[in-house]
Scaffold this active site. Structure first.
Site, PDB file in Angstrom:
ATOM      1  N   ASN A  81       0.899  -1.309  -0.036  1.00  0.00           N
ATOM      2  CA  ASN A  81      -0.042  -0.079  -0.055  1.00  0.00           C
ATOM      3  C   ASN A  81       0.694   1.183  -0.112  1.00  0.00           C
ATOM      4  OD1 ASN A  81      -1.813  -1.905   0.162  1.00  0.00           O
ATOM      5  ND2 ASN A  81      -2.536  -1.499   2.336  1.00  0.00           N
ATOM      6  N   HIS A 101     -19.749  34.781 -30.735  1.00  0.00           N
ATOM      7  CA  HIS A 101     -20.906  33.989 -31.304  1.00  0.00           C
ATOM      8  C   HIS A 101     -20.504  33.566 -32.851  1.00  0.00           C
ATOM      9  CE1 HIS A 101     -23.393  36.047 -27.912  1.00  0.00           C
ATOM     10  NE2 HIS A 101     -22.650  37.177 -28.399  1.00  0.00           N
ATOM     11  N   SER A 118      -9.435  11.888 -48.755  1.00  0.00           N
ATOM     12  CA  SER A 118     -10.511  11.097 -48.733  1.00  0.00           C
ATOM     13  C   SER A 118     -10.430   9.748 -49.907  1.00  0.00           C
ATOM     14  CB  SER A 118     -11.858  11.850 -49.271  1.00  0.00           C
ATOM     15  OG  SER A 118     -12.964  11.025 -49.792  1.00  0.00           O
ATOM     16  N   LYS A 140     -10.511  16.217 -51.565  1.00  0.00           N
ATOM     17  CA  LYS A 140     -10.545  16.470 -49.971  1.00  0.00           C
ATOM     18  C   LYS A 140      -9.054  16.655 -49.259  1.00  0.00           C
ATOM     19  CE  LYS A 140     -13.676  16.517 -47.346  1.00  0.00           C
ATOM     20  NZ  LYS A 140     -14.695  15.679 -46.971  1.00  0.00           N
ATOM     21  N   GLU A 175      -9.009  17.009 -35.597  1.00  0.00           N
ATOM     22  CA  GLU A 175     -10.083  16.381 -35.264  1.00  0.00           C
ATOM     23  C   GLU A 175      -9.959  15.141 -34.076  1.00  0.00           C
ATOM     24  OE1 GLU A 175     -13.015  16.304 -38.943  1.00  0.00           O
ATOM     25  OE2 GLU A 175     -11.189  15.635 -39.098  1.00  0.00           O
TER      26      GLU A 175
HETATM   27  N1  ARG Z   1      -1.543  -3.375  -7.456  1.00  0.00           N
HETATM   28  C1  ARG Z   1      -2.286  -2.686  -6.283  1.00  0.00           C
HETATM   29  C2  ARG Z   1      -2.623  -1.385  -6.794  1.00  0.00           C
HETATM   30  O1  ARG Z   1      -2.038  -1.037  -7.665  1.00  0.00           O
HETATM   31  C3  ARG Z   1      -0.845  -2.746  -5.389  1.00  0.00           C
HETATM   32  C4  ARG Z   1      -1.364  -2.578  -3.817  1.00  0.00           C
HETATM   33  C5  ARG Z   1      -1.989  -3.803  -3.436  1.00  0.00           C
HETATM   34  N2  ARG Z   1      -2.244  -3.750  -2.134  1.00  0.00           N
HETATM   35  C6  ARG Z   1      -2.865  -4.694  -1.641  1.00  0.00           C
HETATM   36  N3  ARG Z   1      -3.099  -4.896  -0.228  1.00  0.00           N
HETATM   37  N4  ARG Z   1      -3.785  -5.567  -2.362  1.00  0.00           N
HETATM   38  O2  ARG Z   1      -3.256  -0.405  -5.753  1.00  0.00           O
END
Ligand code: ARG
Length: 460
Positions: free
Chosen positions: A112, A158, A279, A285, A292
């Site tokens: 995390n 406009h 085109s 064209k 675009e």
């Molecule tokens: N692949 C996960 C993400 O992108 C990584 C973190 C995963 N953590 C966990 N506790 N599952 O968020």
């Protein structure tokens, strides 16, 4: 080798479809170099905390560097249908390379805080690349303006002819939008450049990892102040997406202006063959595909921005797997915005302004009617009455099929007796432009100054 990162607690096998569904390696492998860098800083912190010996720290660091080298040298190195994500991929390769000691690297860390760190590192570099691309686009606008410094064209409101402006003034209008974009990116980069590592899974880490030192090593300007927030904050992604969305708004408006100006009806701008297509059916064209597509891709960037906002809005603290969805959105945003910025610069560098056409357009359509009203004001007529009188003279000109300056003096005097010979000068293009002489106006003197300032501002 399927090296699951959480084996101990599990007895059952994972469902194959779920495994595939859960995987992010096919896209998050783009983070490999960032994740390796962050892991090296983490290993150094583990060493300093007494968790790793000198030899262990060295073996891990060298193994990590080798993984980065191999990934850079051979794209096939990153083909792996087993790894769940880039973090498990790196750990598996590391253990293969340096043995069991590799299994110590994850001490005091969670994926995390790891993913938040790698993602910020990665995005920080993209911020810098995009800032440079915006700057280059601004340069292309300044060059386009400089190639046609004297050119005049109708300004529109406009999409109706309104008042004459210098073509350079139009170029510099877009320059301003991109100047704000560059500022916005820099500002958001500051909040991105904060280190989450050391936050653990959510509660912080129980090892004495020197977070300030890790931040210094990785070039982060600050360390996060709250672990719950640090692992679950994706504001930096959304700020980036918002900045990219505004860039796309500006690119799309520029594209739209140029698409219109490149029509036969306008004939102001000729696009280069380098950025147009023909085109398959109509031989005559020349289609503005590049412009675009830029206009179209704005929609895609907004979509990814809304996706990020929607993913985040209902999430309880702290990390949730929903957040894995941030990667593809951000990668797509980055790739799309960069492509569009590059292509737009090419379009501008190869476009030609047809100065005769824009000048001719300025001479028609009573674009000096406001000037006529202002002339009457200078003669003491209250503006509302002057506006009314000028309007009646426009009507008289329409009836005769002439422009305002071609109207006989006595016809004008019949509407407003204060009119004298000097009205003819007031109605000239030079007078019309020259009077817009306040800061931000289109008087040639002002525009020349603005162009110089624009060039100077490209240096910072
Ligand atoms: N692949 C996960 C993400 O992108 C990584 C973190 C995963 N953590 C966990 N506790 N599952 O968020």
């Amino acid at each position: 080798m399927t090296s699951k990162l959480w084996g101990g607690r599990f007895t059952g096998e994972a469902d194959a479809d779920f495994v595939r569904f859960n995987r992010s390696f096919d896209f998050d492998r783009r983070l490999i170099h960032a994740d390796v860098r962050a892991s090296i800083a983490h290993a150094a912190a583990l060493f300093k905390a007494g968790v790793l010996t000198t030899e262990e720290a060295r073996a891990i660091t060298e193994g990590l560097l080798e993984i980065s080298r191999r990934a850079a040298a051979d794209p096939n190195y990153l083909v792996d249908d087993q790894a769940e994500d880039v973090h498990s991929f790196i750990e598996a390769r590391l253990v293969e390379m340096v043995g069991q000691v590799g299994r110590k690297l994850h001490t005091g860390r969670s994926r995390n805080d790891q993913v938040a760190t790698a993602f910020r590192l990665w995005l920080r570099e993209e911020f810098d690349r995009i800032v440079e691309l915006v700057r280059d686009l601004q340069r292309a606008l300044v060059e386009f303006a400089a190639r046609h410094e004297e050119a005049v064209m109708p300004g529109y409101t406009h999409l109706q002819r309104a008042q004459p402006v210098l073509f350079a003034h139009w170029c510099l209008a877009y320059f301003e939008m991109f100047a704000r974009d560059r500022e916005r990116l820099r500002d958001a980069r500051r909040r991105t450049n904060v280190l989450p590592l050391g936050s653990g899974a959510l509660a912080g880490t129980s090892y004495s990892l020197d977070r300030e030192e890790m931040a210094r090593a990785l070039g982060f300007e600050a360390v996060s102040r709250n672990s719950l927030d640090a692992v679950s904050d994706r504001d930096f992604c959304i700020e980036f997406a918002a900045a990219a969305s505004l860039i796309m708004v500006h690119l799309s408006r520029l594209a739209e202006d140029m698409i219109i100006y490149a029509t036969a009806e306008f004939g102001f701008i000729e696009l280069s063959d380098a950025v147009a297509t023909g085109s398959s059916l109509m031989p005559q064209k020349k289609n503005p595909d590049a412009l675009e597509l830029i206009r179209g891709k704005a929609g895609r960037v907004f979509g990814q921005t809304v996706a990020l906002l929607s993913v985040m809005k209902g999430l309880p603290l702290a990390y949730n797997k929903d957040m894995q969805e941030d990667k593809e959105a951000i990668f797509d945003l980055v790739d799309t915005a960069k492509d569009c910025l590059k292509v737009m610069a090419t379009v501008l560098r190869n476009a030609r302004l047809n100065e005769e056409r824009t000048r001719a357009a300025v001479r028609q359509g009573f674009m000096n009617a406001t000037e006529l009203a202002d002339y009457l004001v200078r003669k003491g007529v209250p503006f509302r009455d002057a506006h009314e009188a000028a309007g009646r003279m426009v009507l008289a000109a329409i009836e005769r099929g002439v422009e305002l300056h071609e109207l006989p003096l006595e016809v004008m005097r019949a509407v407003s007796p204060v009119i004298e010979e000097d009205v003819l000068f007031a109605l000239t293009l030079d007078a019309t432009l020259g009077t817009k002489n306040q800061t931000g106006g289109t008087a040639p003197k002002r525009v020349r100054e603005a162009l110089k300032e624009a060039e100077l501002s490209l240096r910072d």
